[in-house]
Design an enzyme around this catalytic site. Sequence first.
Site, short mmCIF file in Angstrom:
data_model
loop_
_atom_site.label_atom_id
_atom_site.label_comp_id
_atom_site.label_asym_id
_atom_site.label_seq_id
_atom_site.Cartn_x
_atom_site.Cartn_y
_atom_site.Cartn_z
N GLY A 32 0.83 -1.19 0.00
CA GLY A 32 0.00 0.00 0.00
C GLY A 32 0.86 1.25 0.00
N THR A 33 0.32 2.33 0.50
CA THR A 33 0.98 3.62 0.43
C THR A 33 2.34 3.64 1.11
OG1 THR A 33 -1.20 4.65 0.42
CG2 THR A 33 0.68 6.08 0.84
#
Length: 75
Positions: A32-33
């Site tokens: 993810g981020t």
Amino acid sequence: MKKILVFLPLLALVVLVQAQKLPKVIILATGGTIAGAGASSDRAGYEAGKIPIDQLVGSIPTVKKIADITGEQVA
């Protein structure tokens, strides 16, 4: 003799503290981020989840002094 009697309990305390194990932490990485890579998160070429958890944990040099940290890439 008094110095030895004072020193021995201090030595025992140091040995006891050194013998204690670090807490065990397992990070379940979902990608993810945080694990993303690219020039910028809002520009072309950015990819979420690009950096593996082992590389992220390894990028923090003092982390092994705080805890026994391992990671598992689950997604």
